[in-house]
Design an enzyme around this catalytic site. Structure first.
Site, mmCIF file in Angstrom:
data_model
loop_
_atom_site.group_PDB
_atom_site.id
_atom_site.type_symbol
_atom_site.label_atom_id
_atom_site.label_comp_id
_atom_site.label_asym_id
_atom_site.label_seq_id
_atom_site.Cartn_x
_atom_site.Cartn_y
_atom_site.Cartn_z
ATOM 1 N N HIS A 71 61.551 -48.493 76.240
ATOM 2 C CA HIS A 71 61.538 -47.788 74.954
ATOM 3 C C HIS A 71 61.394 -48.833 73.858
ATOM 4 C CE1 HIS A 71 62.356 -45.465 71.507
ATOM 5 N NE2 HIS A 71 63.539 -46.015 71.293
ATOM 6 N N GLU A 79 62.709 -35.502 67.946
ATOM 7 C CA GLU A 79 63.988 -35.548 67.230
ATOM 8 C C GLU A 79 63.722 -35.432 65.727
ATOM 9 O OE1 GLU A 79 66.011 -39.468 67.280
ATOM 10 O OE2 GLU A 79 64.449 -40.073 68.660
ATOM 11 N N CYS A 85 65.466 -40.364 71.490
ATOM 12 C CA CYS A 85 64.159 -40.859 71.967
ATOM 13 C C CYS A 85 63.945 -40.609 73.452
ATOM 14 C CB CYS A 85 64.022 -42.352 71.678
ATOM 15 S SG CYS A 85 64.322 -42.759 69.967
HETATM 16 N N1 CAA Z 1 61.452 -65.870 61.298
HETATM 17 C C1 CAA Z 1 61.583 -65.480 62.596
HETATM 18 N N2 CAA Z 1 62.631 -64.721 63.036
HETATM 19 C C2 CAA Z 1 63.556 -64.337 62.121
HETATM 20 C C3 CAA Z 1 63.467 -64.713 60.762
HETATM 21 C C4 CAA Z 1 62.358 -65.507 60.365
HETATM 22 N N3 CAA Z 1 62.193 -65.886 59.092
HETATM 23 N N4 CAA Z 1 64.527 -64.183 60.126
HETATM 24 C C5 CAA Z 1 65.257 -63.497 61.042
HETATM 25 N N5 CAA Z 1 64.661 -63.606 62.247
HETATM 26 C C6 CAA Z 1 65.115 -63.012 63.516
HETATM 27 C C7 CAA Z 1 66.623 -63.070 63.712
HETATM 28 O O1 CAA Z 1 67.040 -64.313 64.228
HETATM 29 C C8 CAA Z 1 66.816 -61.927 64.713
HETATM 30 O O2 CAA Z 1 66.473 -62.371 66.002
HETATM 31 P P1 CAA Z 1 67.431 -62.026 67.250
HETATM 32 O O3 CAA Z 1 67.555 -60.519 67.285
HETATM 33 O O4 CAA Z 1 66.699 -62.546 68.435
HETATM 34 O O5 CAA Z 1 68.743 -62.657 66.964
HETATM 35 C C9 CAA Z 1 65.733 -60.909 64.289
HETATM 36 O O6 CAA Z 1 64.797 -61.622 63.465
HETATM 37 C C10 CAA Z 1 66.262 -59.724 63.489
HETATM 38 O O7 CAA Z 1 66.989 -60.248 62.425
HETATM 39 P P2 CAA Z 1 68.396 -59.620 61.999
HETATM 40 O O8 CAA Z 1 69.279 -59.596 63.205
HETATM 41 O O9 CAA Z 1 68.887 -60.279 60.784
HETATM 42 O O10 CAA Z 1 67.870 -58.153 61.657
HETATM 43 P P3 CAA Z 1 68.557 -56.991 60.909
HETATM 44 O O11 CAA Z 1 70.017 -56.982 61.110
HETATM 45 O O12 CAA Z 1 68.072 -56.987 59.512
HETATM 46 O O13 CAA Z 1 67.916 -55.718 61.668
HETATM 47 C C11 CAA Z 1 68.018 -54.207 63.500
HETATM 48 C C12 CAA Z 1 67.680 -55.629 63.058
HETATM 49 C C13 CAA Z 1 69.532 -54.049 63.510
HETATM 50 C C14 CAA Z 1 67.494 -53.961 64.915
HETATM 51 C C15 CAA Z 1 67.391 -53.201 62.517
HETATM 52 O O14 CAA Z 1 66.008 -53.329 62.534
HETATM 53 C C16 CAA Z 1 67.761 -51.767 62.788
HETATM 54 O O15 CAA Z 1 68.848 -51.296 62.458
HETATM 55 N N6 CAA Z 1 66.804 -50.978 63.382
HETATM 56 C C17 CAA Z 1 67.021 -49.571 63.676
HETATM 57 C C18 CAA Z 1 67.880 -49.371 64.911
HETATM 58 C C19 CAA Z 1 67.176 -49.725 66.190
HETATM 59 O O16 CAA Z 1 65.971 -49.776 66.274
HETATM 60 N N7 CAA Z 1 67.977 -49.928 67.256
HETATM 61 C C20 CAA Z 1 67.424 -50.224 68.564
HETATM 62 C C21 CAA Z 1 68.282 -49.680 69.666
HETATM 63 S S1 CAA Z 1 68.538 -47.903 69.408
HETATM 64 C C22 CAA Z 1 67.083 -47.195 69.996
HETATM 65 O O17 CAA Z 1 66.322 -47.806 70.683
HETATM 66 C C23 CAA Z 1 66.775 -45.773 69.627
HETATM 67 C C24 CAA Z 1 65.769 -45.778 68.515
HETATM 68 O O18 CAA Z 1 64.589 -45.655 68.736
HETATM 69 C C25 CAA Z 1 66.280 -45.964 67.167
#
Ligand code: CAA
Length: 388
Positions: free
Chosen positions: A233, A79, A111
């Site tokens: 994945h 992709e 993916c």
């Molecule tokens: N110590 C330990 N854990 C901590 C922490 C700390 N100090 N601070 C935060 N965390 C934890 C949170 O509690 C959370 O855990 P849970 O998910 O179990 O609730 C985790 O860390 C992540 O924290 P946030 O939810 O605050 O994270 P975020 O909003 O900043 O980002 C995300 C998370 C949305 C996945 C982001 O990384 C993102 O947008 N990634 C790209 C999209 C993606 O990968 N999507 C996956 C599905 S799509 C797919 O699979 C296709 C592909 O390849 C993209």
């Protein structure tokens, strides 16, 4: 006749950013990345690397073993396409010296497309068992700086030889699919970085897992308890933990957290150090399981869940073959990961901001890659790849 994966080899860039460095720059706790999303490092492509060079470097050990004449087709999943018309695999075909009778095509569906390529290759091999197919998945994952996705970048390629009577994995013909038109992650043609609705994407991922599993159980007599390990994945490691708990709940498995962890932990080791590599990600996870499991996996059954945003998902299974260890390349892969250069935050930003020239002039690229193949120049809008 059994059909499946006879060889598996991956490649990633020789440089990475430690997510502690990113957390330090952002002034946040590094455990958010190490524990919260389950990632430690993300590979960054050098200026002379792209999906073509990563792919050719991944496939080289396979071609060196089977020879350039054996491969009937190259199915290239990505992709991160470099051209709207020409398939990236055609460059790889020349770099590897493959036979001119070998057909080449590129496949796209976020993916997921490497899984489509594997299923197509299995069908082609079932028709012509003496003609193995090379499936390559190669991607560079990029998100906007300071966006939640930034810590889930990475790059890598995996090459797999699909053949009759495979030495590593027999792939079962039954599959479960789920397709739905959603906007969780996408990249319009005019953007180099993906757009993503992060939280929504994780919800759709889990919904697709449940739907694919339900469809799989309608097609197959295999039940949840027949499966020993699960490869998901891997956009980031924690996603596999969320997915596996979800599937266990759907099946009312009653397993302890330790039992669930045991079924996925070996799949996460390589990806934790590479980051997301989109199409390649689940198959690098599969390679991680095969090469890092402490138990003999002979005859073990693996459930695989492939997810491509947008979205298309698939659940399928495979059985590990006796003597599979002899066909693996653990030392090569571990050395690749151990001998990488760590980037400073400033070096990461400089690489991140580099944009391929679009003016049609002659641009030679500095030699940075540690791989055999590199992008040497972009000249008159043509990409020039060489072997070093
Ligand atoms: N110590 C330990 N854990 C901590 C922490 C700390 N100090 N601070 C935060 N965390 C934890 C949170 O509690 C959370 O855990 P849970 O998910 O179990 O609730 C985790 O860390 C992540 O924290 P946030 O939810 O605050 O994270 P975020 O909003 O900043 O980002 C995300 C998370 C949305 C996945 C982001 O990384 C993102 O947008 N990634 C790209 C999209 C993606 O990968 N999507 C996956 C599905 S799509 C797919 O699979 C296709 C592909 O390849 C993209």
């Amino acid at each position: 006749m059994s059909v499946g994966i006879d060889e598996i080899s991956f490649y990633t860039s020789g440089q990475y950013l430690d997510l502690k460095t990113l957390a330090q720059h952002q002034g946040i706790d590094p455990n958010k990345y190490y524990d919260g999303i389950g990632q430690e490092k993300m590979a960054m492509a050098s200026l002379d690397e792209d999906v073509v060079t990563l792919a050719a470097n991944a496939a080289l050990p396979i071609v060196e073993r089977v020879g350039t004449e054996a491969i009937a087709a190259v199915l290239f999943a990505t992709e991160t396409g470099i051209d709207q018309s020409k398939a990236a695999g055609v460059y790889v075909h020349r770099l590897l010296g493959l036979n001119s009778n070998c057909r080449v095509v590129e496949l796209k569906q976020a993916c997921y497309s490497a899984t489509a390529a594997i299923q197509m290759a299995c069908a082609m091999v079932a028709r012509q068992p003496a003609r193995p197919i090379l499936v390559i998945a190669s991607d560079v994952a990029r998100y906007d700086l300071e966006s939640p996705g930034e810590a889930t970048q990475g790059c890598g390629a995996v090459a797999m030889l699909i053949s009759a009577n495979p030495r590593i994995l027999e792939i079962a013909p039954e599959v479960g699919n789920h397709t739905e038109d959603v906007m969780d992650f996408w990249r319009p043609n005019y953007r180099t970085n993906a757009l993503v609705d992060g939280k929504y994407s994780t919800k759709i991922y889990l919904k697709s897992l449940k739907r694919s599993w339900e469809n799989f159980t309608e097609q197959s007599s295999t039940s949840y308890t027949d499966l020993d390990y699960f490869c998901y994945h891997l956009p980031f490691g924690k996603m596999a933990q969320k997915a596996h708990s979800h599937l266990a709940r759907v099946n009312k498995s009653g397993q302890t957290p330790e039992e669930l962890e045991r079924q996925i932990e070996p799949t996460l080791i390589y990806n934790r150090a590479i980051g997301n590599s989109y199409t390649a990600s689940m198959y690098i996870g599969l390679c991680s399981l095969l090469e890092n499991s402490t138990e003999d996996l002979t005859d073990k059954r693996i459930g695989l869940f492939s997810y491509g945003s947008g979205c298309v998902a698939e659940f399928f299974t495979a059985r590990v073959q006796a003597g599979y260890q002899q066909a693996l390349l653990p030392h090569k892969h571990q050395a690749l990961l151990e001998n990488r250069k760590e980037l400073s935050y400033e070096e990461y930003i400089e690489l991140y901001h580099y944009a391929n020239p679009t003016d049609g002039g002659e641009h030679r690229l500095p030699q940075q890659t540690q791989g055999r193949f590199r992008l040497a120049a972009i000249s008159e809008h043509k990409r020039e790849y060489i072997s070093v």
